[in-house]
Design a protein around this motif. Structure first.
Motif, PDB file in Angstrom:
ATOM      1  N   HIS A  99       0.815  -1.215   0.000  1.00  0.00           N
ATOM      2  CA  HIS A  99       0.000   0.000   0.000  1.00  0.00           C
ATOM      3  C   HIS A  99       0.860   1.283   0.000  1.00  0.00           C
ATOM      4  O   HIS A  99       1.675   1.484  -0.879  1.00  0.00           O
ATOM      5  CB  HIS A  99      -0.988  -0.055   1.179  1.00  0.00           C
ATOM      6  CG  HIS A  99      -2.013   1.035   1.133  1.00  0.00           C
ATOM      7  ND1 HIS A  99      -2.889   1.173   0.090  1.00  0.00           N
ATOM      8  CD2 HIS A  99      -2.296   2.055   2.000  1.00  0.00           C
ATOM      9  CE1 HIS A  99      -3.662   2.226   0.315  1.00  0.00           C
ATOM     10  NE2 HIS A  99      -3.317   2.784   1.461  1.00  0.00           N
ATOM     11  N   GLU A 151      -8.692   2.477  -1.037  1.00  0.00           N
ATOM     12  CA  GLU A 151      -8.213   3.773  -1.475  1.00  0.00           C
ATOM     13  C   GLU A 151      -7.760   3.627  -2.923  1.00  0.00           C
ATOM     14  O   GLU A 151      -7.082   2.654  -3.256  1.00  0.00           O
ATOM     15  CB  GLU A 151      -7.036   4.194  -0.590  1.00  0.00           C
ATOM     16  CG  GLU A 151      -6.431   5.519  -0.955  1.00  0.00           C
ATOM     17  CD  GLU A 151      -5.350   5.939   0.028  1.00  0.00           C
ATOM     18  OE1 GLU A 151      -5.053   7.139   0.074  1.00  0.00           O
ATOM     19  OE2 GLU A 151      -4.801   5.070   0.729  1.00  0.00           O
ATOM     20  N   TYR A 153      -5.572   4.174  -6.027  1.00  0.00           N
ATOM     21  CA  TYR A 153      -4.240   4.565  -6.501  1.00  0.00           C
ATOM     22  C   TYR A 153      -4.262   4.448  -8.020  1.00  0.00           C
ATOM     23  O   TYR A 153      -4.627   3.395  -8.545  1.00  0.00           O
ATOM     24  CB  TYR A 153      -3.165   3.617  -5.970  1.00  0.00           C
ATOM     25  CG  TYR A 153      -2.699   3.847  -4.547  1.00  0.00           C
ATOM     26  CD1 TYR A 153      -3.241   4.830  -3.734  1.00  0.00           C
ATOM     27  CD2 TYR A 153      -1.672   3.055  -4.026  1.00  0.00           C
ATOM     28  CE1 TYR A 153      -2.784   5.020  -2.436  1.00  0.00           C
ATOM     29  CE2 TYR A 153      -1.210   3.243  -2.731  1.00  0.00           C
ATOM     30  CZ  TYR A 153      -1.772   4.223  -1.936  1.00  0.00           C
ATOM     31  OH  TYR A 153      -1.307   4.388  -0.654  1.00  0.00           O
ATOM     32  N   HIS A 197      -5.312  -0.011   2.678  1.00  0.00           N
ATOM     33  CA  HIS A 197      -5.547   1.227   3.410  1.00  0.00           C
ATOM     34  C   HIS A 197      -6.078   0.866   4.806  1.00  0.00           C
ATOM     35  O   HIS A 197      -6.833  -0.090   4.963  1.00  0.00           O
ATOM     36  CB  HIS A 197      -6.554   2.109   2.655  1.00  0.00           C
ATOM     37  CG  HIS A 197      -6.744   3.446   3.279  1.00  0.00           C
ATOM     38  ND1 HIS A 197      -5.762   4.415   3.214  1.00  0.00           N
ATOM     39  CD2 HIS A 197      -7.759   3.963   4.025  1.00  0.00           C
ATOM     40  CE1 HIS A 197      -6.196   5.497   3.872  1.00  0.00           C
ATOM     41  NE2 HIS A 197      -7.400   5.239   4.381  1.00  0.00           N
ATOM     42  N   GLU A 198      -5.685   1.650   5.805  1.00  0.00           N
ATOM     43  CA  GLU A 198      -5.893   1.250   7.207  1.00  0.00           C
ATOM     44  C   GLU A 198      -7.355   1.157   7.650  1.00  0.00           C
ATOM     45  O   GLU A 198      -7.638   0.571   8.685  1.00  0.00           O
ATOM     46  CB  GLU A 198      -5.124   2.197   8.133  1.00  0.00           C
ATOM     47  CG  GLU A 198      -5.582   3.658   8.135  1.00  0.00           C
ATOM     48  CD  GLU A 198      -4.934   4.503   7.035  1.00  0.00           C
ATOM     49  OE1 GLU A 198      -4.228   3.939   6.181  1.00  0.00           O
ATOM     50  OE2 GLU A 198      -5.140   5.735   7.050  1.00  0.00           O
TER      51      GLU A 198
END
Ligand code: ZN
Length: 238
Positions: A99, A151, A153, A197-198
């Motif tokens: 990530h 997320e 990218y 993503h966290e």
């Protein structure tokens, strides 16, 4: 096989949604999920807080594969540790960068480029299409691999052309991303994989975990050298 997972471990201690998603940290979730399908790996862990004590020359010498997750605190990772890691990759240690680790000092140093991405975060659906179904990292991974929320990218991803491009991600918003690829540096192999993503559940996704586990086995050293220096030698024939 010995696997060391570095996780910055800041979001999961301080940000509500990340804490809820990965209460014991992403490093623990990754290890626990992999252990459900593979009992051949021995895990140890490092975080930003203890990385200078844990990631020593001796520790790296006995590590087969280092897994790296960092985000907001890349600049606080010690430069001497970064140098040790990059040297060890050149000597043969395997590295997996997950990530937002694309912005880490180690990835940028090993790539030699800025490693920037175009990004936004709105929990979109992503779909990883496997381009090389024969690749060892793709074995047992669904094709396509669906990411229910992640997320985004997108390209351009300012990295060198990958040595092995395993998969490309399609996004609901129209972007694409080379987020599943392998690079060779010295005797070492580096697997970059974008999910994680966290605040999203990618590290509970069996296909993502399968790819990381396959990646560990793929980048693990087949050969390792002790030093990187040049040597003055005598001609082999007089
Ligand atoms: Zn992220």
């Amino acid at each position: 096989m010995k696997v060391l997972i570095y996780n910055e471990f800041v979001h999961e201690q301080h940000d509500g949604p990340a804490k809820d998603m990965y209460p014991r940290g992403m490093h623990m979730a990754i290890a626990e999920e992999i252990q459900k399908i593979d009992d051949s790996l021995e895990f140890s862990f490092a975080t930003l807080e203890n990385h200078k004590e844990v990631i020593t020359r001796e520790k790296l010498a006995e590590t087969d594969v280092l897994v790296w997750w960092g985000h907001m605190r890349h600049h606080l990772v010690d430069d001497d540790v970064v140098t040790l890691i990059c040297d060890e990759v050149n000597k043969g240690m395997g590295l997996i960068v997950l990530h937002s680790g694309h912005e880490s000092k180690i990835f940028r140093k090993l790539m030699g480029t800025r490693c920037g991405v175009e990004w936004y975060e709105r929990g979109d659906h992503g779909r990883i299409w496997i381009l090389d179904q024969t690749h060892p990292i793709a074995q047992g991974v669904p094709n396509p691999l669906e990411l229910e929320a992640e997320e985004t990218y997108g390209e351009p991803f300012t990295v060198p052309t990958p040595d092995e491009l395993i998969g490309v991600t399609w996004w609901k918003g129209g972007e694409i991303f080379r987020g599943m690829s392998v690079y060779h540096r010295g005797l070492g192999k580096i697997f970059y994989f974008h999910p994680g993503h966290e605040t999203y559940p990618s590290y509970y996704n069996p296909g993502v975990i399968r790819a990381i586990d396959n990646g560990i086995h793929y980048v693990a050293p087949k050969m390792r050298i002790d030093e990187l220096t040049s040597h003055h030698i005598q001609p082999h024939e007089p």
